[in-house]
Design an enzyme around this catalytic site. Structure first.
Site, PDB file in Angstrom:
ATOM      1  N   LYS A  21      33.046  48.977   0.551  1.00 16.24           N
ATOM      2  CA  LYS A  21      32.403  48.163   1.585  1.00 16.24           C
ATOM      3  C   LYS A  21      32.324  46.707   1.132  1.00 16.24           C
ATOM      4  CE  LYS A  21      28.566  48.578   4.851  1.00 16.24           C
ATOM      5  NZ  LYS A  21      27.944  47.257   4.840  1.00 16.24           N
ATOM      6  N   SER A  40      28.152  46.985  -1.279  1.00 20.80           N
ATOM      7  CA  SER A  40      27.147  48.038  -1.304  1.00 20.80           C
ATOM      8  C   SER A  40      27.054  48.656  -2.685  1.00 20.80           C
ATOM      9  CB  SER A  40      27.493  49.126  -0.288  1.00 20.80           C
ATOM     10  OG  SER A  40      26.600  50.214  -0.386  1.00 20.80           O
ATOM     11  N   SER A  41      25.854  49.113  -3.003  1.00 22.89           N
ATOM     12  CA  SER A  41      25.661  49.827  -4.270  1.00 22.89           C
ATOM     13  C   SER A  41      25.896  51.321  -4.113  1.00 22.89           C
ATOM     14  CB  SER A  41      24.233  49.601  -4.773  1.00 22.89           C
ATOM     15  OG  SER A  41      23.293  50.097  -3.822  1.00 22.89           O
ATOM     16  N   SER A  53       0.869  -1.171   0.000  1.00 25.66           N
ATOM     17  CA  SER A  53       0.000   0.000   0.000  1.00 25.66           C
ATOM     18  C   SER A  53       0.904   1.219   0.000  1.00 25.66           C
ATOM     19  CB  SER A  53      -0.883   0.002   1.252  1.00 25.66           C
ATOM     20  OG  SER A  53      -1.449   1.285   1.490  1.00 25.66           O
ATOM     21  N   THR A  54       0.366   2.351  -0.416  1.00 23.13           N
ATOM     22  CA  THR A  54       1.125   3.586  -0.241  1.00 23.13           C
ATOM     23  C   THR A  54       1.551   3.742   1.210  1.00 23.13           C
ATOM     24  OG1 THR A  54       0.074   4.764  -2.076  1.00 23.13           O
ATOM     25  CG2 THR A  54       0.955   6.121  -0.283  1.00 23.13           C
ATOM     26  N   ASN A  55       0.701   3.263   2.133  1.00 24.69           N
ATOM     27  CA  ASN A  55       0.911   3.521   3.554  1.00 24.69           C
ATOM     28  C   ASN A  55       2.068   2.746   4.162  1.00 24.69           C
ATOM     29  OD1 ASN A  55      -1.339   5.026   3.084  1.00 24.69           O
ATOM     30  ND2 ASN A  55      -2.743   3.715   4.229  1.00 24.69           N
TER      31      ASN A  55
END
Length: 466
Positions: free
Chosen positions: A325, A319-320, A141-143
């Protein structure tokens, strides 16, 4: 129509891509569950686990006289190919789904059946010669098949996770040796404490992570107990006498893990305790790993207005807007992985608690949460080791200078001049900016020779006789 074939199930007829090895029930799952965007095909260990289970089941059915040898051999060969990594794109269903894993189980059953049909020279979908339900899913079973496959996947994944953890520990330990002569201030509550070496600090990182190897392995060992032969709810309906123990024996041989049949299959079928405790072990590891990354970010803070005791490898501009940095992006991403693991552990807890009566239908989200955490943690460990730990350098002079000017070294004087005198000197040093060293000499409390001996940083790194 030329690019599709028609397959039927309980709900009627559905078109399936003509070249697909999966069938109608997988197609329904594709259409029903567009949830996470993470597919079974992304978890090769899970597919291998399913193949191990199906091969063990087929071998058991053959040995009990339920499968003809020729068909068993074809099924076994097909499972071997899945274990080798073939046909994994044929598992396109979402990891999170309703149905307690039925879609996953049927996906495996259909793919294996159609691989067998191809070996027999038959058309895909011609299930009279090899049926997903009657042959591949025979006595199952799947189970019982689904949770057993999950456990086989987790055993494989744990082995890989532990290996990645061992490599990270080795990297920290190597830095511990490299930094053995770097004297620095230890801190408690972010305040100066007493001197130590940076080597001691990094060795401590290795030691704390090393503890988790046994935790992961011991908890993973619970996965070797399986419920194959339980079928639907643990009573073993539609499975022959002796199937459970024989299937466990065969799965142990196929997988290489010491698999055993659960002593009570009715109890084992809804039980998810092993998942809960393993997830908690990963959370424990993630807590430690995140704390270490917090330390690395703090120790590398600066370069002018922070601790600046260590340098992390520069990985990208930080950093932009702020030129020059460079941010600690690797520890940052590992922190975030750890937070994900914390959340997944809570998901596992809720999913395990949600089990009702003889089955836990929440195993799809539970298994996905655990597997995702394992993948994320493994990738994070590799990233931290390769892109951060191995390239860390120490700012030795900065560390030593902090020790020499720290109020914290007064702790070393406590056994010689008493707590009250030590407190007064520390207070005065803090208020005036004068050094502890100068104040002790000015007050004539100790001779310079004795003071130099006591305050030699190397003499403050371990216990000694007074």
């Amino acid at each position: 129509m030329e690019n599709f074939r028609n397959e039927s199930d309980l709900l009627g007829t559905l078109q399936v891509p003509a070249n697909a090895y999966y069938g109608v029930q997988t197609q329904r799952a594709i259409e029903n569950f567009k949830i996470s965007g993470q597919y079974l095909s992304s978890y090769p260990h899970f597919i291998r686990g399913l193949a191990m289970v199906k091969k063990a089941a087929a071998k058991t059915n053959y040995e009990l006289g339920l499968l003809e040898e020729s068909l068993y051999q074809k099924i076994a060969q097909s499972c071997d190919e899945l274990m080798e990594g073939k046909f994994h794109k044929e598992f396109p269903i979402d990891m999170i789904q309703g149905g307690a894993g039925t879609s996953v189980n049927m996906n495996a059953n259909e793919v294996i059946a159609n691989i067998v049909l191809e070996k027999l020279g038959k058309e895909k979908g011609d299930y009279q010669f090899c049926s997903p339900n009657d042959h591949i899913n025979l006595s199952q079973s799947t189970n019982d098949a689904y949770p057993t496959a999950i456990k086989m996947a987790l055993l494989q994944m744990n082995k890989e996770l532990v290996e990645k953890l061992k490599k990270t520990i080795a990297a920290f330990r190597h830095k511990g040796v490299e930094f053995n002569d770097v004297i620095k201030m230890g801190r408690t509550q972010l305040q100066d404490a007493v001197p130590m070496t940076m080597g001691q600090e990094f060795e401590a990182y290795a030691a704390t992570l090393e503890e988790d190897i046994s935790k992961l392995n011991n908890n993973a060992h619970l996965f070797v107990e399986i419920n194959m032969g339980a079928t639907a709810i643990g009573t073993g309906i539609n499975a022959p006498v002796g199937y459970a123990k024989l299937c466990a024996k065969n799965l142990a041989q196929i997988s290489g893990y010491p698999v055993v049949s659960a002593p009570n299959l009715v109890e084992a079928t809804p039980d998810t305790g092993s998942y809960v405790i393993y997830s908690s072990a990963m959370k424990r590891l993630a807590v430690k790993l995140s704390k270490i990354c917090n330390d690395l970010r703090l120790l590398s803070s600066g370069p002018r207005a922070g601790f600046f005791e260590i340098n992390l490898p520069p990985m990208q501009p930080g950093s932009s807007i702020m030129p020059g940095k460079v941010n600690p992006v690797i520890p940052e991403v590992v922190n975030q992985v750890c937070y994900k693991v914390f959340g997944n552990d809570l998901t596992v807890t809720f999913a395990a608690e949600a089990g009702q009566l003889q089955l836990n239908v929440m195993e799809p989200v539970l298994s996905h949460a655990i597997m995702e955490s394992m993948n994320f943690l493994g990738n994070a460990l590799d990233t931290l080791r390769e892109k951060c730990i191995v390239g860390i350098t120490a700012n030795k002079e900065i560390c030593l200078n902090m020790v020499k000017h720290s109020i914290g070294i007064v702790t070393a004087l406590n056994p010689y001049i008493g707590y009250k005198n030590s407190t007064e000197i520390a207070k005065e040093a803090l208020a005036t900016g004068n050094s502890v060293y100068n104040l002790v000499l000015e007050k004539g409390i100790l001779s310079q020779e004795k003071l130099d001996e006591i305050l030699d940083p190397k003499n403050m790194l371990k216990p000694h006789q007074f």
